[in-house]
Scaffold this motif. Sequence first.
Motif, PDB file in Angstrom:
ATOM      1  N   GLN A  43       0.837  -1.195   0.000  1.00  0.00           N
ATOM      2  CA  GLN A  43       0.000   0.000   0.000  1.00  0.00           C
ATOM      3  C   GLN A  43       0.873   1.247   0.000  1.00  0.00           C
ATOM      4  O   GLN A  43       2.059   1.196   0.306  1.00  0.00           O
ATOM      5  CB  GLN A  43      -0.929   0.024   1.227  1.00  0.00           C
ATOM      6  CG  GLN A  43      -0.191   0.103   2.555  1.00  0.00           C
ATOM      7  CD  GLN A  43      -1.127   0.293   3.744  1.00  0.00           C
ATOM      8  OE1 GLN A  43      -2.139   1.001   3.659  1.00  0.00           O
ATOM      9  NE2 GLN A  43      -0.810  -0.361   4.856  1.00  0.00           N
ATOM     10  N   ALA A  45       0.650   5.822   0.678  1.00  0.00           N
ATOM     11  CA  ALA A  45      -0.116   6.960   1.205  1.00  0.00           C
ATOM     12  C   ALA A  45       0.678   8.244   0.975  1.00  0.00           C
ATOM     13  O   ALA A  45       1.912   8.213   0.832  1.00  0.00           O
ATOM     14  CB  ALA A  45      -0.419   6.780   2.686  1.00  0.00           C
ATOM     15  N   LEU A  59      -2.209   5.862   7.080  1.00  0.00           N
ATOM     16  CA  LEU A  59      -2.244   4.695   6.203  1.00  0.00           C
ATOM     17  C   LEU A  59      -3.686   4.231   6.063  1.00  0.00           C
ATOM     18  O   LEU A  59      -4.495   4.374   6.988  1.00  0.00           O
ATOM     19  CB  LEU A  59      -1.391   3.569   6.775  1.00  0.00           C
ATOM     20  CG  LEU A  59       0.121   3.785   6.802  1.00  0.00           C
ATOM     21  CD1 LEU A  59       0.788   2.720   7.663  1.00  0.00           C
ATOM     22  CD2 LEU A  59       0.689   3.767   5.393  1.00  0.00           C
ATOM     23  N   SER A  60      -4.024   3.655   4.932  1.00  0.00           N
ATOM     24  CA  SER A  60      -5.391   3.169   4.729  1.00  0.00           C
ATOM     25  C   SER A  60      -5.687   1.934   5.567  1.00  0.00           C
ATOM     26  O   SER A  60      -6.836   1.675   5.934  1.00  0.00           O
ATOM     27  CB  SER A  60      -5.632   2.864   3.248  1.00  0.00           C
ATOM     28  OG  SER A  60      -4.700   1.890   2.781  1.00  0.00           O
ATOM     29  N   SER A  61      -4.647   1.156   5.902  1.00  0.00           N
ATOM     30  CA  SER A  61      -4.822  -0.026   6.755  1.00  0.00           C
ATOM     31  C   SER A  61      -3.540  -0.246   7.549  1.00  0.00           C
ATOM     32  O   SER A  61      -2.454   0.203   7.147  1.00  0.00           O
ATOM     33  CB  SER A  61      -5.147  -1.266   5.917  1.00  0.00           C
ATOM     34  OG  SER A  61      -4.101  -1.545   5.000  1.00  0.00           O
ATOM     35  N   THR A 122      -2.107   3.239  12.297  1.00  0.00           N
ATOM     36  CA  THR A 122      -2.266   3.732  10.930  1.00  0.00           C
ATOM     37  C   THR A 122      -1.846   5.189  10.786  1.00  0.00           C
ATOM     38  O   THR A 122      -2.035   5.778   9.721  1.00  0.00           O
ATOM     39  CB  THR A 122      -3.723   3.575  10.475  1.00  0.00           C
ATOM     40  OG1 THR A 122      -4.582   4.268  11.394  1.00  0.00           O
ATOM     41  CG2 THR A 122      -4.126   2.109  10.417  1.00  0.00           C
TER      42      THR A 122
END
Length: 337
Positions: A43, A45, A59-61, A122
Amino acid sequence: MLKIFKKNFEAKLFTVMLCCFLAAVVFSVNFPLVHASGITLVQSAHENAYQTLTPGLPLSSAPSVGDVLILTLGMRVTNSPGTTITSVSESGVSWYFAVSGVNSASYRATIYYGIITGTAGTWISVTPSDTNYYGLVMDVSEFSGLSLTPLDVTASNQGSGVTTDSGTTSLISQAHELVVACTVTGAQVQSSPTNGFTLIDGLSDDSGYVSSAFLYNIVSSVQTANSGTSISGASWAGAIATFEASAPGPTPTPTPTPTPTPTASDTPTPSPSPGVLSGYPFPLTSPSPVPTQSNQSSPSPTQSRLNSGVLLLIIVFIAVVVAITLVLSRPRKHRKH
C-alpha cells in the motif's frame, strides 16, 4: 487396421499433446514458481504539511508484522541546511534514518524506513526540528518480502536543470533488492522516471513551494542504482537507498527419529529469554517453540521450483518422443507411376 491408423493419426497426435499440456498445468499448480525476490508493494499513502511541528500521514490499513515501510520526505527549507527531520514514530513500528540530500537552494530529500515489530497503528508522526520550512511532502509505501535489517547502500545528489538525479549508489550487496529514490524540487510536476523506476508521486504540495517524487524499483541483479525525473527547470535535491530482500530459509534436512528411552521424568528445555538478537536493530520477543521435525520434511520453495522444472522437462520430453514416434510410424504414401 492400416486404414484406421491413417484416419486417426492426427487425432492421436492431438490427444497426446493435449494430455501433456493438461499434465503440465496440473504440475504447475501443485508446484508454483515463486518469484525470486518476493518483494511486493502492499500500500501507499501521501500527505502534505506547512510550517507545523506535528505533521504526519495516515495509512489506509495497519501494516503487517514483518513488512517494511519506506518513507520519503521532500522539504523546502529557509536556508541550507535549515530545518531537518528529527524523528519519525508510529505505534508498533521501529523507524530508522536512511539518507538525506540537500542543496544550496534549500530543498531537502530524506528517506526513512520502518520495521513493523508488533500491532501497528495507521498514523505516522513526523517531527521537524522547527517550523521554518515552506512545505513538506510525505510519501510512504509498505513492502513485504524485505529483510528485517534491510538497509544496504545509499547516495544523495543536488543540482539544477530540467532533470533531477537521485545520486548513484555503489554496487548493491545482493541480486534481489528494493531501490527507493526521492527527488525534491520547486512547485512543479515531476515525470518520466529513469532507469526502469516506477513513480508513485511527483506532484506539488498544497502550499505551492515544493514537489517530491517517490520512485521505486525491484532489481534482480547486482548493480549500482540511480534514478531521476523530468522537470521544467529548477534547483533540486535527491536521495536514494537500497533495501535487501529477505533471505530464503534453510532447507530442512530430515533426520531419523530415535527411539525414546523411558526415563523417570523429562527435564523441559528452557525457552530463550527476551533480548536483543545480534544483528537486529530492535528487541525481539521469545520465539515460539518449534515442533520436532518428522522424517517427512516439507519441501522448501526452492525444492518446489526444482521439482516443477524437472517435471515439466520430463513432460515436454515425453511429448516430443511420442510425437516423433507417431510421425515416423505413419505410413508414407507412394506415388503411382
